[in-house]
Design an enzyme around this catalytic site. Structure first.
Site, short mmCIF file in Angstrom:
data_model
loop_
_atom_site.label_atom_id
_atom_site.label_comp_id
_atom_site.label_asym_id
_atom_site.label_seq_id
_atom_site.Cartn_x
_atom_site.Cartn_y
_atom_site.Cartn_z
CB THR A 61 -1.10 0.02 1.16
OG1 THR A 61 -1.83 0.90 1.05
CG2 THR A 61 -0.39 0.17 2.60
CE LYS A 65 -2.23 0.52 -3.26
NZ LYS A 65 -3.50 0.69 -3.33
CE1 TYR A 231 -9.40 1.61 2.72
CE2 TYR A 231 -9.68 1.30 5.12
CZ TYR A 231 -8.87 1.36 4.13
OH TYR A 231 -7.49 1.40 4.30
P1 NAP Z 1 -3.34 9.77 -3.50
O1 NAP Z 1 -2.33 8.86 -4.43
O2 NAP Z 1 -2.65 10.32 -2.26
O3 NAP Z 1 -4.43 10.39 -4.36
C1 NAP Z 1 -5.22 11.05 -4.04
C2 NAP Z 1 -5.34 12.37 -4.79
O4 NAP Z 1 -6.41 13.36 -4.57
C3 NAP Z 1 -3.85 13.30 -4.73
O5 NAP Z 1 -3.72 13.69 -5.91
C4 NAP Z 1 -4.58 14.58 -4.09
O6 NAP Z 1 -3.86 15.59 -3.86
C5 NAP Z 1 -6.02 14.55 -4.42
N1 NAP Z 1 -6.88 15.52 -3.44
C6 NAP Z 1 -6.77 15.40 -2.21
N2 NAP Z 1 -7.59 16.25 -1.59
C7 NAP Z 1 -8.38 16.40 -2.81
C8 NAP Z 1 -9.63 17.53 -2.80
N3 NAP Z 1 -10.05 18.15 -1.89
N4 NAP Z 1 -10.15 17.68 -4.11
C9 NAP Z 1 -9.51 17.07 -5.28
N5 NAP Z 1 -8.34 16.51 -5.03
C10 NAP Z 1 -7.67 16.24 -4.05
O7 NAP Z 1 -4.18 8.60 -2.66
P2 NAP Z 1 -4.69 7.15 -3.25
O8 NAP Z 1 -3.79 5.95 -2.80
O9 NAP Z 1 -5.10 7.49 -4.69
O10 NAP Z 1 -5.97 6.96 -2.26
C11 NAP Z 1 -7.10 7.80 -2.28
C12 NAP Z 1 -8.22 7.25 -1.62
O11 NAP Z 1 -9.05 6.14 -2.05
C13 NAP Z 1 -7.77 7.13 0.11
O12 NAP Z 1 -8.81 7.61 0.83
C14 NAP Z 1 -7.48 5.60 -0.02
O13 NAP Z 1 -7.85 5.24 1.22
C15 NAP Z 1 -8.83 5.22 -0.97
N6 NAP Z 1 -8.67 3.66 -1.37
C16 NAP Z 1 -9.44 2.76 -1.16
C17 NAP Z 1 -9.36 1.61 -1.44
C18 NAP Z 1 -10.48 0.71 -1.22
O14 NAP Z 1 -10.07 -0.65 -1.23
N7 NAP Z 1 -11.64 1.08 -0.74
C19 NAP Z 1 -8.34 1.05 -2.32
C20 NAP Z 1 -7.33 2.18 -2.71
C21 NAP Z 1 -7.43 3.46 -2.29
P3 NAP Z 1 -2.58 16.05 -3.25
O15 NAP Z 1 -1.43 14.85 -3.56
O16 NAP Z 1 -2.24 17.47 -3.72
O17 NAP Z 1 -2.97 16.03 -2.01
#
Ligand code: NAP
Length: 286
Positions: A61, A65, A231
């Site tokens: 994670t 990744k 989640y």
């Molecule tokens: P990530 O790589 O940090 O990507 C999140 C993106 O969203 C970043 O580009 C971030 O920008 C942007 N962002 C943050 N706040 C925002 C806002 N208010 N408006 C628009 N964009 C915004 O994280 P990730 O790994 O993709 O994960 C994202 C979410 O998905 C997390 O909450 C994670 O827990 C969830 N997830 C869930 C599962 C599941 O199995 N349910 C699996 C994977 C991920 P900055 O970098 O500038 O902050």
């Protein structure tokens, strides 16, 4: 006793040990699932322990990744396209990388079980918040591996240039004729009003103090489907969508299904989904 686990950084909050350990117990598999909270300089020795068989397999994670790709010799098709993995297994002496976030997303999106969205993506317009790793898995799933393909995808990120880079990355690899575009903040409401599915792939909504992504009260119509990948709880987005009469789910089933798919890769046995779901729900209630 075999050892599996989750590789990441600052991941003590993870719900994965509860799910996998409950599954091992239920199927009498002599194995345990641990947390491997590692700094980047410890990655070499961690993957050596996988090669030497001290660890039988792992999930990966944030923030590894993509880095983990350097350590695997074989990648499945999804990993090749998305450029990130969340599952590693050693087979025939080599390390294989898989991406089961894709399985998790597609099953929760199109499934009909409790907590699934039961959404048919064929010919639909989709709005995706986020341009990080999870958004990438969502986009490639919507474009390539759902049974039917979407018509249009709009990407929005707090960093519009990041959204543009992701749109370019995806467009370069696109085989179908789905239209990909990027929304600026001032366009969110307009684009969302023309969307059939809205996905939140940002962490926004985890903290009480997070400002809303857009106006949930007036911006969500009844026919919109909402999938929030977060989640740990029902976010204000999920609650707001339901209050407007829309169908909305959190990321719990996605988490469950990706775990089940990883379990099957490691053990070659179907995961006991309901046992894992129970363990997951118990953790989220505690
Ligand atoms: P990530 O790589 O940090 O990507 C999140 C993106 O969203 C970043 O580009 C971030 O920008 C942007 N962002 C943050 N706040 C925002 C806002 N208010 N408006 C628009 N964009 C915004 O994280 P990730 O790994 O993709 O994960 C994202 C979410 O998905 C997390 O909450 C994670 O827990 C969830 N997830 C869930 C599962 C599941 O199995 N349910 C699996 C994977 C991920 P900055 O970098 O500038 O902050």
């Amino acid at each position: 006793m075999k050892t599996y686990g989750l590789l990441g950084k600052d991941i003590s909050y993870s719900l994965s040990p509860a799910m996998h350990n409950a599954a091992f117990k239920a199927l009498n598999v002599e194995a345990e699932y641990k947390i491997f909270d590692k700094a980047e300089e410890e990655l070499d020795s961690f993957f050596t322990s996988l090669r030497e068989g001290e660890v039988a397999g792992c999930n990966v994670t944030i923030p590894y990744k993509e880095k983990a790709l350097d350590y695997v010799e074989k990648k499945d098709n999804v990993v090749e396209s998305i450029g990130s993995l969340n599952t590693v297994v050693k087979r025939g002496g080599i390390l294989e990388g898989h991406n089961t976030d894709h399985d998790g997303f597609v099953n929760a999106l199109t499934g009909k079980e409790n907590g699934d969205l039961n959404f048919d993506p064929n010919g639909k317009n989709v709005f995706v918040f986020g341009a990080g790793g999870a958004a990438k898995a969502v986009l490639f799933t919507l474009l390539g591996w759902t049974p039917k393909c979407v018509k249009k995808i709009v990407i929005a990120d707090i960093d519009t240039q990041k959204a543009e880079r992701l749109a370019d990355y995806v467009s370069e690899r696109l085989e179908g004729d789905t239209v990909i575009s990027v929304a600026e903040r001032s366009q969110y409401e307009d684009f969302i009003s023309n969307s059939d599915l809205l996905v939140n792939a940002t962490p926004c909504g985890m903290k009480e103090t997070d400002p809303p992504l857009f106006d949930y009260k007036n911006g969500i119509r009844e026919s919109l489907y909402v999938f929030d990948l977060i989640y740990v709880k029902d976010t204000p987005l999920v609650k707001g969508a339901r209050a407007s009469g829309a169908k909305a789910i959190n990321g719990l089933n996605m988490l469950l299904y990706q775990a089940a798919a990883s379990f099957k890769i490691w053990t070659k046995v179907n995961a006991p989904i309901e046992i894992m779901r129970k363990a997951l729900l118990k953790q989220t209630k505690d």
